[in-house]
Write a protein that holds these residues in place. Structure first.
Motif, PDB file in Angstrom:
ATOM      1  N   MET B   1       0.843  -1.202   0.000  1.00 17.30           N
ATOM      2  CA  MET B   1       0.000   0.000   0.000  1.00 17.30           C
ATOM      3  C   MET B   1       0.881   1.256   0.000  1.00 17.30           C
ATOM      4  N   SER B   2       0.329   2.319  -0.472  1.00 13.65           N
ATOM      5  CA  SER B   2       1.059   3.575  -0.495  1.00 13.65           C
ATOM      6  C   SER B   2       0.648   4.409   0.725  1.00 13.65           C
ATOM      7  N   PRO B   3       1.582   5.238   1.231  1.00 11.62           N
ATOM      8  CA  PRO B   3       1.231   6.085   2.380  1.00 11.62           C
ATOM      9  C   PRO B   3       0.001   6.947   2.113  1.00 11.62           C
ATOM     10  N   THR B   4      -0.218   7.227   0.842  1.00 10.72           N
ATOM     11  CA  THR B   4      -1.363   8.100   0.513  1.00 10.72           C
ATOM     12  C   THR B   4      -2.680   7.347   0.557  1.00 10.72           C
ATOM     13  N   ASP B   5      -2.592   6.041   0.813  1.00  7.49           N
ATOM     14  CA  ASP B   5      -3.826   5.256   0.869  1.00  7.49           C
ATOM     15  C   ASP B   5      -4.611   5.436   2.160  1.00  7.49           C
ATOM     16  N   PHE B   6      -4.022   6.090   3.154  1.00 17.00           N
ATOM     17  CA  PHE B   6      -4.778   6.307   4.397  1.00 17.00           C
ATOM     18  C   PHE B   6      -5.777   7.439   4.180  1.00 17.00           C
ATOM     19  N   PRO B   7      -7.054   7.155   4.355  1.00 13.18           N
ATOM     20  CA  PRO B   7      -8.044   8.214   4.136  1.00 13.18           C
ATOM     21  C   PRO B   7      -7.973   9.290   5.219  1.00 13.18           C
ATOM     22  N   VAL B  47       8.469   3.637  23.161  1.00 13.32           N
ATOM     23  CA  VAL B  47       7.487   4.531  22.548  1.00 13.32           C
ATOM     24  C   VAL B  47       8.199   5.232  21.404  1.00 13.32           C
ATOM     25  N   ALA B  48       7.563   5.271  20.246  1.00 13.32           N
ATOM     26  CA  ALA B  48       8.185   5.930  19.098  1.00 13.32           C
ATOM     27  C   ALA B  48       7.094   6.626  18.277  1.00 13.32           C
ATOM     28  N   HIS B  49       7.467   7.084  17.090  1.00 14.34           N
ATOM     29  CA  HIS B  49       6.507   7.792  16.239  1.00 14.34           C
ATOM     30  C   HIS B  49       6.551   7.248  14.817  1.00 14.34           C
ATOM     31  N   MET B  50       5.414   7.334  14.150  1.00 23.90           N
ATOM     32  CA  MET B  50       5.306   6.859  12.773  1.00 23.90           C
ATOM     33  C   MET B  50       4.653   7.931  11.916  1.00 23.90           C
ATOM     34  N   ASN B  51       5.221   8.131  10.726  1.00 20.94           N
ATOM     35  CA  ASN B  51       4.503   8.923   9.736  1.00 20.94           C
ATOM     36  C   ASN B  51       3.757   7.942   8.814  1.00 20.94           C
ATOM     37  N   ALA B  52       3.086   8.460   7.807  1.00 16.89           N
ATOM     38  CA  ALA B  52       2.273   7.586   6.948  1.00 16.89           C
ATOM     39  C   ALA B  52       3.143   6.541   6.257  1.00 16.89           C
ATOM     40  N   GLU B  53       4.345   6.940   5.851  1.00 19.37           N
ATOM     41  CA  GLU B  53       5.215   5.990   5.156  1.00 19.37           C
ATOM     42  C   GLU B  53       5.643   4.851   6.089  1.00 19.37           C
ATOM     43  N   THR B  58       5.263  -0.730   7.682  1.00 14.76           N
ATOM     44  CA  THR B  58       5.044  -1.704   8.765  1.00 14.76           C
ATOM     45  C   THR B  58       3.910  -2.653   8.413  1.00 14.76           C
ATOM     46  N   LEU B  59       2.812  -2.097   7.917  1.00 12.34           N
ATOM     47  CA  LEU B  59       1.662  -2.937   7.567  1.00 12.34           C
ATOM     48  C   LEU B  59       1.995  -3.880   6.413  1.00 12.34           C
ATOM     49  N   GLU B  60       2.766  -3.398   5.491  1.00 13.91           N
ATOM     50  CA  GLU B  60       3.104  -4.229   4.321  1.00 13.91           C
ATOM     51  C   GLU B  60       4.112  -5.320   4.627  1.00 13.91           C
ATOM     52  N   TYR B  66       9.656   3.107  11.872  1.00 19.53           N
ATOM     53  CA  TYR B  66       9.249   4.348  12.549  1.00 19.53           C
ATOM     54  C   TYR B  66       9.782   5.547  11.771  1.00 19.53           C
ATOM     55  N   TRP B  67       9.436   6.726  12.290  1.00 22.69           N
ATOM     56  CA  TRP B  67      10.027   7.955  11.793  1.00 22.69           C
ATOM     57  C   TRP B  67      10.969   8.452  12.872  1.00 22.69           C
ATOM     58  N   SER B  68      12.228   8.549  12.554  1.00 19.83           N
ATOM     59  CA  SER B  68      13.192   9.058  13.522  1.00 19.83           C
ATOM     60  C   SER B  68      13.140  10.579  13.507  1.00 19.83           C
ATOM     61  N   ARG B  69      12.654  11.148  14.620  1.00 23.63           N
ATOM     62  CA  ARG B  69      12.571  12.604  14.692  1.00 23.63           C
ATOM     63  C   ARG B  69      13.956  13.230  14.781  1.00 23.63           C
TER      64      ARG B  69
END
Lengths: 154, 154
Positions: B1-7, B47-53, B58-60, B66-69
């Motif tokens: 899936m693409s990150p843009t697939d999240f509605p 505890v960490a953070h995730m962006n859409a990508e 992860t789902l795929e 994660y997204w490293s801030r």
């Protein structure tokens, strides 16, 4: 203790990660992430945020307080519903930007504002290439409308 | 899936809280909070953070990203240390601004960059009116300098 009693984080990674000084690393909004689990069975109940005042109130009272980002106010969790969280243990993580509260929940043992025990009642699964949610079947332990008032106002 | 697939999140609280559509509520920085626990014994690991990508990866793949801030980059957790996180289950919370990953950790079963199993190795306690940290005695399972290079560069 006063919220101002938290010292500024050390510039030394060693101090921050291995030291005995609690110097929470508040983000640009003045918040740390709080993860809340049940002290008896380790169920993940909720994720919330704390500012220095909420952290100080929690440490002093032994009852969890958060910062409500939606209301912009201190939030004594369970004040309305009776589901207060009594803190059994608080921990912090390596870089001190998160805390973990292990709690006993009073009242109906329901942490989520939907009335459920945990806020994490839906599983994310890939179904036909789409990330979809499936409920775990947990049911409300109280009626949110009775406790909080008409829907969408909570 | 693409990150843009999240509605985009629904404006309806009912849809968001009770629906089957996964529509993560990314914050102003495009991130959701990720809580990570061990699938076998429920220990809170990090505890960490995730962006859409990161969420899509992860789902795929079934392996936590994660997204490293601090680095401003996608972070395949364990890529350097070998302590990859294989996702057993992903959940989201009522308002879909956090996810919970239940994982099996590969390699040395050590999630923290200090080499310890969990990032939450210190207890916050009030000592003489001051919030102080006490270690739980957990020891590194690998040498961070050997794995990541000289100290303070990780």
């Amino acid at each position: 203790m006063s919220p101002t009693d938290f010292p500024a984080p050390s510039a030394s990674k060693d101090d921050l990660e291995e030291g005995a000084v609690f110097s929470p690393r508040f983000d640009a909004n003045g918040l740390v992430t709080a993860v809340v689990t049940d002290a008896a069975d380790s169920t993940l109940l909720m994720v919330a945020h704390m500012n220095a005042e909420a952290l100080a109130l929690t440490l002093e009272s032994g009852v969890a307080h958060y910062w409500s980002r939606s209301r912009g106010a201190i939030w004594k969790k369970g004040e309305t519903s009776g589901n207060l969280q009594h803190v059994v243990e608080m921990r912090t993580d390596c870089d001190q930007d998160a805390v973990w509260l292990s709690v006993n929940v009073a009242g109906r043992d329901a942490t989520c504002h939907t009335g459920r025990r945990s806020c994490f009642y839906r599983v994310v699964e890939m179904l036909d290439g789409v990330a979809s949610l499936t409920t775990d079947g947990s049911v409300p332990r109280f009626d949110p409308e009775t406790v909080y008032g008409p829907k969408n106002s909570a």
